[in-house]
Scaffold this active site. Structure first.
Site, short mmCIF file in Angstrom:
data_model
loop_
_atom_site.label_atom_id
_atom_site.label_comp_id
_atom_site.label_asym_id
_atom_site.label_seq_id
_atom_site.Cartn_x
_atom_site.Cartn_y
_atom_site.Cartn_z
N HIS A 1 0.82 -1.22 0.00
CA HIS A 1 0.00 0.00 0.00
C HIS A 1 0.85 1.27 0.00
O HIS A 1 0.34 2.36 0.26
CB HIS A 1 -0.96 0.01 1.20
CG HIS A 1 -2.06 -1.01 1.07
ND1 HIS A 1 -2.82 -1.44 2.13
CD2 HIS A 1 -2.52 -1.69 -0.01
CE1 HIS A 1 -3.71 -2.33 1.71
NE2 HIS A 1 -3.54 -2.50 0.42
N CYS B 1 8.14 13.02 -13.86
CA CYS B 1 9.38 12.29 -14.15
C CYS B 1 9.51 11.01 -13.33
O CYS B 1 10.48 10.28 -13.48
CB CYS B 1 10.59 13.19 -13.95
SG CYS B 1 10.93 13.59 -12.22
ZN LIG Z 1 9.78 15.31 -11.52
#
Ligand SMILES: [Zn+2]
Length: 311
Positions: A163, A174
């Site tokens: 979890h 990113c």
């Molecule tokens: Zn980033």
């Protein structure tokens, strides 16, 4: 045999094995509800010790119950966060955005109480004893539903967090991952302790301190699974792999009702593993395990770790 016997016997109609299990559960409920240590508890501990040493190493599944002694109440418990902050609003991303926009004071309280709970928590005996079992070569990995990082803080090396992790964030753009230190969160907490900041100040604070990626400037979010979110595929595969490659599974502090994690003991069982459950009260999983120990995880594990008691 009188009709009265059958009417009074709740196990009537069950097979012999199921009757034994049923009576075992009823006995355990009776014992735990009166807080009386079962007389033959040591027999069950010895059996667990034998199984783990003969068939181990084990994989372990832990749930919220193991962190209660660390000061983190189970979310649904009487002191749990969901009592004050209902999961219908605070358990998923759209609800959190709505609460932030419409009830900023309530949102700030939620943030303060949640951060305080996780920052103040330290590993308890269960976390430490599981780390010891791993050092002894008797435990190959822990699958946990907890996001509190206490297994790692206690020294456990192989922990699969199905979890997610409260202290970790991930950039949506990113995918960079960062771990927030407890000191950084304490500093943030100090600013939440006083008067309500108001929506705009709180937004700026959150963005500046927590939710901006240092690499690309994109938005980042806590690396946790909220209600309605899918589990991370590679993490789930790692959990399945761990379950299938061990001949014993130990289940601690979980009611085994939250899916898909609740499937893991059944997957282990189908793969031929021996299931051992340690829980003060029986759970939905209890009828399916090979050995049920009605005890706290810290006390039972201490007896498993301590070789001398078994000589
Ligand atoms: Zn980033």
């Amino acid at each position: 045999m009188s009709l009265h016997f059958f009417l009074d016997d709740p196990t009537h109609g069950l097979t012999l094995d199921r009757r034994k299990t049923h009576r075992h559960i009823q006995r355990s409920i009776a014992l735990s509800s009166h807080n009386i240590p079962p007389k033959d508890l040591l027999t069950e501990h010895k059996e667990a010790f034998r199984i783990i040493h003969e068939r181990g190493p084990v994989c372990v599944l832990t749930g919220a119950g193991v962190s209660v002694d660390s000061g983190i109440p189970t979310f649904r418990g009487t002191d749990g966060l969901w009592r004050q902050y209902p999961p219908s609003l605070f358990g998923h991303t759209p609800g959190l955005i709505f609460t932030f926009a419409c009830f900023p004071k309530w949102f700030q309280s939620f943030l303060r109480d949640t951060i305080k709970t996780f920052v103040q928590a330290t590993p308890n005996d269960t976390h430490t004893l599981l780390a010891t079992l791993e050092q002894q070569g008797l435990l190959s990995g822990i699958i946990t539903q907890n996001v509190d990082q206490l297994h790692q803080d206690a020294g456990s090396q192989h922990v699969v967090e199905v979890h997610g992790n409260f202290f970790r964030s991930v950039c949506k753009t990113c995918k960079r991952q960062d771990t927030l230190s407890k000191d950084a969160l304490r500093a943030f907490l100090n600013e939440l302790e006083g008067q309500p900041l108001g929506r705009i100040k709180l937004f700026k604070k959150l963005k500046q301190d927590l939710f901006t990626c240092p690499s690309c400037g994109g938005a980042r979010r806590p690396d946790m699974v909220f209600f309605g979110d899918p589990l991370d595929t590679s993490t789930w595969q790692e959990a399945i792999c761990l379950v299938k490659h061990n001949k014993v599974m130990l289940v601690l502090g979980t009611s085994a009702t939250v899916y898909p994690v609740a499937e893991l003991p059944h997957i282990a069982r189908e793969a031929g593993a021996t299931l051992i459950e340690i829980n003060p009260t029986p759970t939905a999983l209890t009828p399916f395990v090979d050995l049920y120990i009605p005890d706290t995880s810290s006390r039972a594990l201490r007896l498993l770790v301590d070789d001398e008691r078994h000589c």
